[in-house]
Design a protein around this motif. Structure first.
Motif, mmCIF file in Angstrom:
data_model
loop_
_atom_site.group_PDB
_atom_site.id
_atom_site.type_symbol
_atom_site.label_atom_id
_atom_site.label_comp_id
_atom_site.label_asym_id
_atom_site.label_seq_id
_atom_site.Cartn_x
_atom_site.Cartn_y
_atom_site.Cartn_z
ATOM 1 N N ALA A 41 0.848 -1.187 0.061
ATOM 2 C CA ALA A 41 0.218 0.121 -0.103
ATOM 3 C C ALA A 41 0.742 1.254 0.019
ATOM 4 O O ALA A 41 1.830 1.311 0.565
ATOM 5 C CB ALA A 41 -0.826 0.030 1.182
ATOM 6 N N GLN A 45 -2.678 5.300 0.727
ATOM 7 C CA GLN A 45 -3.469 4.439 1.252
ATOM 8 C C GLN A 45 -3.631 4.037 2.719
ATOM 9 O O GLN A 45 -4.667 3.983 3.266
ATOM 10 C CB GLN A 45 -3.297 3.297 0.357
ATOM 11 N N LEU A 46 -2.169 4.182 3.162
ATOM 12 C CA LEU A 46 -2.220 3.862 4.548
ATOM 13 C C LEU A 46 -2.806 4.897 5.479
ATOM 14 O O LEU A 46 -3.475 4.517 6.556
ATOM 15 C CB LEU A 46 -0.677 3.588 4.992
ATOM 16 N N GLN A 49 -6.615 4.289 5.255
ATOM 17 C CA GLN A 49 -6.553 3.044 6.121
ATOM 18 C C GLN A 49 -6.766 3.403 7.758
ATOM 19 O O GLN A 49 -7.609 3.172 8.508
ATOM 20 C CB GLN A 49 -5.957 1.917 5.944
ATOM 21 N N TYR A 53 -9.860 3.157 10.195
ATOM 22 C CA TYR A 53 -9.757 2.319 11.512
ATOM 23 C C TYR A 53 -10.027 3.200 12.827
ATOM 24 O O TYR A 53 -10.869 2.744 13.501
ATOM 25 C CB TYR A 53 -8.291 1.707 11.592
#
Length: 214
Positions: A41, A45-46, A49, A53
């Protein structure tokens, strides 16, 4: 194997070659099979995410409250939980990756245009959380004495929520909630919103602030 419905020109459900047919709320969808990821990723993208989360970890335990609080938001296009995630990720996740935090004062547990509770107050003493609101009715908004009053307490240190087993009503004007003893001695955050008995009219939630749970 996919199943064709309504003839050759109709929609289908299941897998057919490289596509999958499905339906949600009466709307038919066709989507391609997910591609296997060959690269790690990206940082962007991290970040996405991690923000997702952080917010979903907070909201998922209160999904039943969100079903009422966000039940009228884009109901034909997304679930109440997804609507709550979309709104809160954009405004209540703060900080820098990878150390994201939640700004509790900006978290919404409901969204709507129904009338709220006017001047509201919260306090805690001797293991009891007390919440007060204006119980007068509005002819303009057609508010009712039996409107539901949803109150939510969150204690971050224990990562636990407290609410009433049965919602109070607008006519009550006040409620005392016994706080479990293991949550005392720390700070908590409190929200409130109002809804009619059918849950079709909902107010925007109000953050009542941070209180010392003593």
């Amino acid at each position: 194997m996919g199943t064709i419905r309504q003839g050759a020109n109709g929609s289908f459900r299941g897998k057919a070659g490289s596509v999958i047919g499905s339906s949600w709320k009466g709307i038919d969808y066709i989507k391609g099979l997910p591609k296997k990821r060959t690269k790690g990723a990206t940082e962007e993208q991290l970040i996405v995410q991690a923000r997702f989360y952080a917010m979903s970890k907070f909201l998922m335990p209160i999904a039943p409250i969100l079903r009422l609080g966000f039940g009228q938001v884009n109901a034909n296009r997304m679930t109440p939980t997804n609507a709550a995630l979309q709104q809160n990720i954009s405004q209540a996740v703060v900080g820098s990756y990878p150390n994201f935090e939640l700004d509790y004062s900006k978290i919404m547990i409901s969204s709507g245009s129904y009338i709220g509770g006017g001047a509201m107050a919260v306090s805690a003493s001797l293991g009891v959380l007390s919440v007060d609101w204006d119980f007068s009715l509005s002819s303009l908004y057609d508010s009712k004495a039996d409107d539901q009053v949803i109150i939510l307490l969150y204690q971050p240190k224990a990562d636990e929520f407290v609410t009433t087993p049965t919602p109070a009503t607008r006519a009550n004007g006040t409620i005392d909630i016994t706080v479990p003893s293991h949550l005392l001695g720390a700070k908590g955050h409190v929200w409130i919103f109002f809804a009619d008995r059918k849950g079709t009219k909902v107010s925007r939630s109000t953050y009542l602030g941070e209180v010392d749970l003593v």
